[in-house]
Design a protein around this motif. Structure first.
Motif, mmCIF file in Angstrom:
data_model
loop_
_atom_site.group_PDB
_atom_site.id
_atom_site.type_symbol
_atom_site.label_atom_id
_atom_site.label_comp_id
_atom_site.label_asym_id
_atom_site.label_seq_id
_atom_site.Cartn_x
_atom_site.Cartn_y
_atom_site.Cartn_z
ATOM 1 N N THR A 35 0.457 -1.418 -0.094
ATOM 2 C CA THR A 35 -0.459 -0.321 -0.376
ATOM 3 C C THR A 35 1.271 0.609 0.417
ATOM 4 O O THR A 35 0.538 1.989 -1.096
ATOM 5 C CB THR A 35 -0.708 -0.164 0.733
ATOM 6 O OG1 THR A 35 -1.557 -1.167 1.474
ATOM 7 C CG2 THR A 35 -1.775 1.097 1.064
ATOM 8 N N ASP A 36 1.790 0.980 0.947
ATOM 9 C CA ASP A 36 2.883 2.269 0.610
ATOM 10 C C ASP A 36 3.796 2.472 -0.446
ATOM 11 O O ASP A 36 3.956 4.075 -1.190
ATOM 12 C CB ASP A 36 3.593 2.872 1.953
ATOM 13 C CG ASP A 36 3.356 2.137 3.194
ATOM 14 O OD1 ASP A 36 2.217 3.167 3.820
ATOM 15 O OD2 ASP A 36 4.182 2.096 4.681
ATOM 16 N N ARG A 37 3.697 1.076 -1.298
ATOM 17 C CA ARG A 37 5.038 1.686 -2.088
ATOM 18 C C ARG A 37 3.551 1.936 -3.382
ATOM 19 O O ARG A 37 4.394 2.679 -3.833
ATOM 20 C CB ARG A 37 5.187 0.087 -2.906
ATOM 21 C CG ARG A 37 6.453 -0.229 -1.586
ATOM 22 C CD ARG A 37 7.608 0.477 -1.554
ATOM 23 N NE ARG A 37 8.573 -0.113 -1.066
ATOM 24 C CZ ARG A 37 9.824 -0.230 -0.770
ATOM 25 N NH1 ARG A 37 10.162 -1.105 -2.517
ATOM 26 N NH2 ARG A 37 10.416 -1.105 -0.280
ATOM 27 N N VAL A 38 2.501 1.652 -3.160
ATOM 28 C CA VAL A 38 2.127 2.549 -4.742
ATOM 29 C C VAL A 38 1.622 3.348 -4.229
ATOM 30 O O VAL A 38 1.861 4.278 -5.573
ATOM 31 C CB VAL A 38 0.506 1.092 -4.454
ATOM 32 C CG1 VAL A 38 -0.613 1.783 -5.356
ATOM 33 C CG2 VAL A 38 1.122 -0.331 -4.835
ATOM 34 N N ALA A 39 0.924 4.420 -3.188
ATOM 35 C CA ALA A 39 0.911 5.471 -2.758
ATOM 36 C C ALA A 39 2.136 6.025 -3.706
ATOM 37 O O ALA A 39 1.987 7.058 -4.196
ATOM 38 C CB ALA A 39 0.614 5.808 -1.551
ATOM 39 N N ALA A 40 3.583 5.884 -3.731
ATOM 40 C CA ALA A 40 4.990 6.268 -3.118
ATOM 41 C C ALA A 40 5.125 7.157 -5.162
ATOM 42 O O ALA A 40 4.931 7.726 -5.312
ATOM 43 C CB ALA A 40 6.113 5.653 -2.492
ATOM 44 N N VAL A 41 4.537 5.169 -5.409
ATOM 45 C CA VAL A 41 4.559 5.066 -7.018
ATOM 46 C C VAL A 41 3.543 6.570 -7.284
ATOM 47 O O VAL A 41 4.207 6.921 -8.570
ATOM 48 C CB VAL A 41 4.828 4.210 -7.466
ATOM 49 C CG1 VAL A 41 4.752 4.048 -9.262
ATOM 50 C CG2 VAL A 41 5.555 2.812 -6.928
ATOM 51 N N ALA A 42 2.536 6.189 -7.149
ATOM 52 C CA ALA A 42 1.552 7.015 -7.643
ATOM 53 C C ALA A 42 1.637 8.554 -7.341
ATOM 54 O O ALA A 42 1.586 9.400 -8.434
ATOM 55 C CB ALA A 42 0.511 6.734 -6.968
ATOM 56 N N GLU A 43 2.501 9.109 -6.286
ATOM 57 C CA GLU A 43 2.476 10.591 -5.810
ATOM 58 C C GLU A 43 4.062 11.248 -6.933
ATOM 59 O O GLU A 43 3.942 11.841 -7.339
ATOM 60 C CB GLU A 43 3.097 10.556 -4.742
ATOM 61 C CG GLU A 43 3.652 12.267 -4.132
ATOM 62 C CD GLU A 43 3.757 11.633 -2.770
ATOM 63 O OE1 GLU A 43 4.443 13.556 -2.611
ATOM 64 O OE2 GLU A 43 3.713 11.290 -1.537
ATOM 65 N N GLN A 44 4.614 10.019 -6.683
ATOM 66 C CA GLN A 44 6.227 10.594 -7.953
ATOM 67 C C GLN A 44 5.980 10.511 -9.210
ATOM 68 O O GLN A 44 6.225 11.332 -10.035
ATOM 69 C CB GLN A 44 7.051 9.212 -7.936
ATOM 70 C CG GLN A 44 8.339 9.564 -8.561
ATOM 71 C CD GLN A 44 9.194 8.123 -8.194
ATOM 72 O OE1 GLN A 44 9.381 7.378 -7.485
ATOM 73 N NE2 GLN A 44 10.434 8.715 -7.590
ATOM 74 N N MET A 45 4.900 9.756 -9.910
ATOM 75 C CA MET A 45 4.456 9.310 -11.614
ATOM 76 C C MET A 45 3.277 10.418 -11.432
ATOM 77 O O MET A 45 2.350 10.812 -12.424
ATOM 78 C CB MET A 45 3.880 8.520 -11.951
ATOM 79 C CG MET A 45 5.987 7.093 -11.661
ATOM 80 S SD MET A 45 5.528 6.133 -12.095
ATOM 81 C CE MET A 45 5.133 6.044 -13.757
ATOM 82 N N ARG A 46 1.828 11.546 -11.007
ATOM 83 C CA ARG A 46 1.319 11.268 -10.697
ATOM 84 C C ARG A 46 0.585 11.143 -11.650
ATOM 85 O O ARG A 46 0.080 11.887 -12.081
ATOM 86 C CB ARG A 46 1.858 13.349 -11.391
ATOM 87 C CG ARG A 46 2.652 14.122 -10.499
ATOM 88 C CD ARG A 46 2.979 15.467 -11.092
ATOM 89 N NE ARG A 46 3.895 15.908 -10.100
ATOM 90 C CZ ARG A 46 4.469 17.595 -10.463
ATOM 91 N NH1 ARG A 46 3.844 17.760 -11.845
ATOM 92 N NH2 ARG A 46 5.054 18.136 -9.661
ATOM 93 N N ILE A 47 0.480 9.819 -10.775
ATOM 94 C CA ILE A 47 -1.193 9.326 -11.056
ATOM 95 C C ILE A 47 -1.663 8.571 -10.360
ATOM 96 O O ILE A 47 -1.266 8.223 -8.986
ATOM 97 C CB ILE A 47 -0.463 7.947 -12.203
ATOM 98 C CG1 ILE A 47 0.429 6.723 -11.767
ATOM 99 C CG2 ILE A 47 0.630 8.364 -13.684
ATOM 100 C CD1 ILE A 47 1.103 5.580 -12.238
ATOM 101 N N THR A 48 -2.757 8.385 -10.959
ATOM 102 C CA THR A 48 -3.944 7.253 -9.431
ATOM 103 C C THR A 48 -2.683 6.368 -9.248
ATOM 104 O O THR A 48 -2.096 5.160 -9.509
ATOM 105 C CB THR A 48 -5.266 6.737 -10.311
ATOM 106 O OG1 THR A 48 -5.111 5.662 -11.032
ATOM 107 C CG2 THR A 48 -5.790 8.577 -10.713
ATOM 108 N N GLU A 49 -3.682 5.818 -7.541
ATOM 109 C CA GLU A 49 -3.415 4.309 -7.203
ATOM 110 C C GLU A 49 -3.206 3.028 -8.314
ATOM 111 O O GLU A 49 -2.795 2.318 -8.131
ATOM 112 C CB GLU A 49 -3.405 3.926 -5.793
ATOM 113 C CG GLU A 49 -3.015 4.916 -4.622
ATOM 114 C CD GLU A 49 -3.375 4.765 -3.530
ATOM 115 O OE1 GLU A 49 -4.019 4.265 -3.148
ATOM 116 O OE2 GLU A 49 -2.669 5.962 -2.460
ATOM 117 N N ARG A 50 -4.755 3.358 -8.892
ATOM 118 C CA ARG A 50 -4.720 2.454 -9.579
ATOM 119 C C ARG A 50 -3.786 1.881 -10.541
ATOM 120 O O ARG A 50 -3.794 0.925 -10.888
ATOM 121 C CB ARG A 50 -6.499 2.432 -10.039
ATOM 122 C CG ARG A 50 -7.070 1.169 -11.005
ATOM 123 C CD ARG A 50 -8.584 1.260 -11.086
ATOM 124 N NE ARG A 50 -9.666 1.619 -10.772
ATOM 125 C CZ ARG A 50 -9.897 0.230 -10.343
ATOM 126 N NH1 ARG A 50 -9.490 -0.381 -10.618
ATOM 127 N NH2 ARG A 50 -10.580 0.481 -8.532
#
Length: 215
Positions: A35-50
């Motif tokens: 959950t934390d890793r997905v959130a970090a990737v989404a924030e870094q790439m400015r995309i949705t968590e899905r």
């Protein structure tokens, strides 16, 4: 019956990758990590968590499993404990307490429906039994490998955390025993930690290497 969520399914896949290199991590911790890793990737790439979830494919999970293994490299993940140098003198009272604690770990994991932890705990009990059988020195100590103590301490500490967070107890354990069980497990883990030499002076890759990826 509801379908498993992406997080739970992916956590199971990550757990399987960890099991291939000799590590067992509670499923809830893997779910939190993902959950934390997905959130970090989404924030870094400015995309949705899905959308970020699509980047967590099989190769990514394998890499993540090895990253986690490196974080506990002193446990010699993937190594056969019976082949490692037996550098620690384990007192018989601590050995007996560890046997009892690992039995509790297996029972708690079974009650909590974790399919991997009981087998891991029982395998560790078997290894300790073989080391005791093979011991040819003067009692009251048995020589054991340092990584075995580190693996056992982590496994017992994980069980204490499960008890603290309200996991299901075995059918023959009353609820009012929970605080006493938690303390007993933490005390048993502390006894093991006390036998392990100070690792603060270690540097570089450490004493133990993560094995080559068993593709």
């Amino acid at each position: 019956m509801p379908r498993p969520s992406w997080v739970s399914t992916t956590a199971s896949a990550l757990g399987a990758e960890l099991a291939r290199i000799g590590l067992t991590v509670p499923t809830d911790r893997l779910e939190d990590l993902l959950t934390d890793r997905v959130a970090a990737v989404a924030e870094q790439m400015r995309i949705t968590e899905r959308t970020a979830r699509q980047y967590f494919d099989h190769d990514t999970l394998r890499t993540l499993a090895r990253e986690l293994a490196l974080s506990v490299k002193e446990e010699a993940p993937g190594a056969d404990l019976l082949t490692l140098p037996r550098t620690i003198a384990m007192p018989l009272p601590t050995l007996g307490a560890t046997f009892a604690a690992l039995v509790e770990v297996a029972a708690l994991a079974g009650a909590d429906k974790d399919p991997d932890a009981p087998a891991t705990a029982m395998a560790m009990i078997s290894t300790l039994g073989v080391l005791t059988r093979d011991h040819d020195g003067d009692l009251p100590t048995v020589r054991v490998p340092e990584p075995l103590l580190m693996r056992a301490a982590r496994l017992i500490e994980n069980a204490a955390d499960l008890v603290h967070h309200g996991c299901a107890l075995p059918p023959d354990v009353a609820e009012d025993v929970r605080p006493h069980l938690q303390k007993a497990l933490r005390d048993d883990a502390a006894r093991l930690r006390a036998l392990i030499p100070d690792t603060g002076r270690r540097s570089g890759a450490g004493l133990w290497a993560v094995p080559d990826d068993p593709r």
